[in-house]
Design an enzyme around this catalytic site. Structure first.
Site, PDB file in Angstrom:
ATOM      1  N   GLU A 160      25.527  16.120  50.005  1.00  0.00           N
ATOM      2  CA  GLU A 160      26.040  17.380  51.446  1.00  0.00           C
ATOM      3  C   GLU A 160      25.786  18.541  50.544  1.00  0.00           C
ATOM      4  O   GLU A 160      25.333  19.485  50.619  1.00  0.00           O
ATOM      5  CB  GLU A 160      27.194  17.094  51.807  1.00  0.00           C
ATOM      6  N   HIS A 194      23.906  18.721  47.723  1.00  0.00           N
ATOM      7  CA  HIS A 194      22.250  19.101  46.867  1.00  0.00           C
ATOM      8  C   HIS A 194      21.771  19.786  48.652  1.00  0.00           C
ATOM      9  O   HIS A 194      20.893  20.626  48.753  1.00  0.00           O
ATOM     10  CB  HIS A 194      22.208  17.817  46.863  1.00  0.00           C
ATOM     11  N   ASP A 247      28.512  25.660  39.910  1.00  0.00           N
ATOM     12  CA  ASP A 247      28.360  25.242  38.723  1.00  0.00           C
ATOM     13  C   ASP A 247      28.088  27.127  38.602  1.00  0.00           C
ATOM     14  O   ASP A 247      26.770  27.807  38.122  1.00  0.00           O
ATOM     15  CB  ASP A 247      26.800  25.129  38.440  1.00  0.00           C
ATOM     16  N   GLN A 299      26.335  28.789  34.924  1.00  0.00           N
ATOM     17  CA  GLN A 299      25.000  28.398  34.833  1.00  0.00           C
ATOM     18  C   GLN A 299      23.976  28.778  35.918  1.00  0.00           C
ATOM     19  O   GLN A 299      23.334  29.629  35.879  1.00  0.00           O
ATOM     20  CB  GLN A 299      24.820  26.397  35.707  1.00  0.00           C
TER      21      GLN A 299
END
Ligand code: AMP
Length: 281
Positions: free
Chosen positions: A42, A44, A158, A161
């Site tokens: 979910e 993504h 993330d 990132q």
């Protein structure tokens, strides 16, 4: 209004994917890119939904377990993969293209150019995973050059990132916007991750200590916040990789947790390395 869904394109060949995106761009389509390593959940799918809400005409999801961002003792070989299920999930979520390259087509045998970020990527996960962000920046730069999107969507899960990619886009003049979407959690509070599949039932319960400890963070001296989190997660049987209170933009350590602080956690639950974070707003 037509309810007919567009057929979703599936590309393995980088050159074909690049040609498609060029044609769509020339036809005036607004293109969104959602880079992933697959085994979609979910979290993504929320990135695809965010792309749709922002009016993308084409939403390309890349699914690529990028060998270059894994260290020699990390989980590249056993990273979970399920291409068929991922394709169906992308279709159902409204993606219009899926790009599934192989390491061989992404990296020539004599590939010799890498992208390195030298500030935001030095601490936190960068310090514990040497070469990780060099691998991430390199593959994301390649994906940007292939998809040439108007915007790309990343998850706040993330945290480092997303900041590193934003810096890369700024410093290398990539002509696109970065959208950062909120963390999607299970009902229990556990941040969704493809790596959660590694967890046993007991480990899954222990892993909850991370999100619980983050939820309990209150403004105050960073040392105290850090100690409380370490104590809570280690009591649950996890091993701390790091717990840091940093400025949400510079990622430099702060003395006090307050508005604008990000509290970042990485911990081992058995052999599985989990990350989570909370931004104080
Ligand atoms: P990954 O497949 O783990 O490399 O993740 C691909 C993208 O999905 C990255 O931008 C992640 O930050 C994002 N993502 C992963 N898990 C979540 C989550 N639980 N909530 C929101 N975004 C996520």
């Amino acid at each position: 209004m037509s309810t007919k869904k567009k057929t979703m394109k599936i590309f393995a060949d980088p050159a074909k994917f690049q040609r498609w995106s060029r044609e769509r761009r020339l036809a005036g389509a607004k293109i969104a890119l959602v880079p992933t390593m697959g085994y979609l959940h979910e979290g993504h799918l929320s990135l695809i939904a965010a792309a749709r809400r922002r009016g993308a005409d084409e939403i390309a999801v890349s699914i690529f377990v990028n060998p270059v961002q894994f260290g020699p003792n990390e989980d590249y070989a056993r990273y979970p993969r399920d291409e068929k299920a991922d394709i169906e999930k992308c279709r159902a979520a409204g993606a219009t293209a899926v790009f599934l390259p192989t390491p061989e087509t992404m990296y020539a045998p004599d590939h010799s150019v890498y992208v390195e970020e030298n500030d935001l990527s030095l601490g936190l996960c960068g310090a514990r995973r040497p070469g990780h962000f060099r691998g991430v920046c390199t593959v994301v730069a390649k994906l940007f050059n292939l998809a040439h999107p108007d915007f790309a969507v990343f998850g706040r899960k993330d945290y480092q990132q997303a900041q590193v990619i934003k810096r890369m886009v700024r410093d290398l003049d990539f002509d696109l916007k970065i959208v950062v979407a909120p963390i999607v959690r299970e009902k229990s509070g556990l941040a969704m991750s493809s790596r959660n599949t590694y967890l046993s039932v007991d480990e899954r319960a222990a892993a909850l200590s991370i999100s619980r400890a983050l939820r309990e963070v209150r403004p105050g001296p960073a040392g105290g916040v850090r100690d409380r989190i370490v104590r809570a997660i280690e009591k649950a049987g996890l091993k701390t990789d790091y717990v840091e209170c940093v400025d949400s933009v510079t990622l430099k350590p702060v003395k006090r947790v307050a508005k604008g602080t990000a509290v970042l956690v990485a911990a081992y639950c058995g052999k599985t390395r989990l990350i989570d974070n909370r931004e104080i707003v």
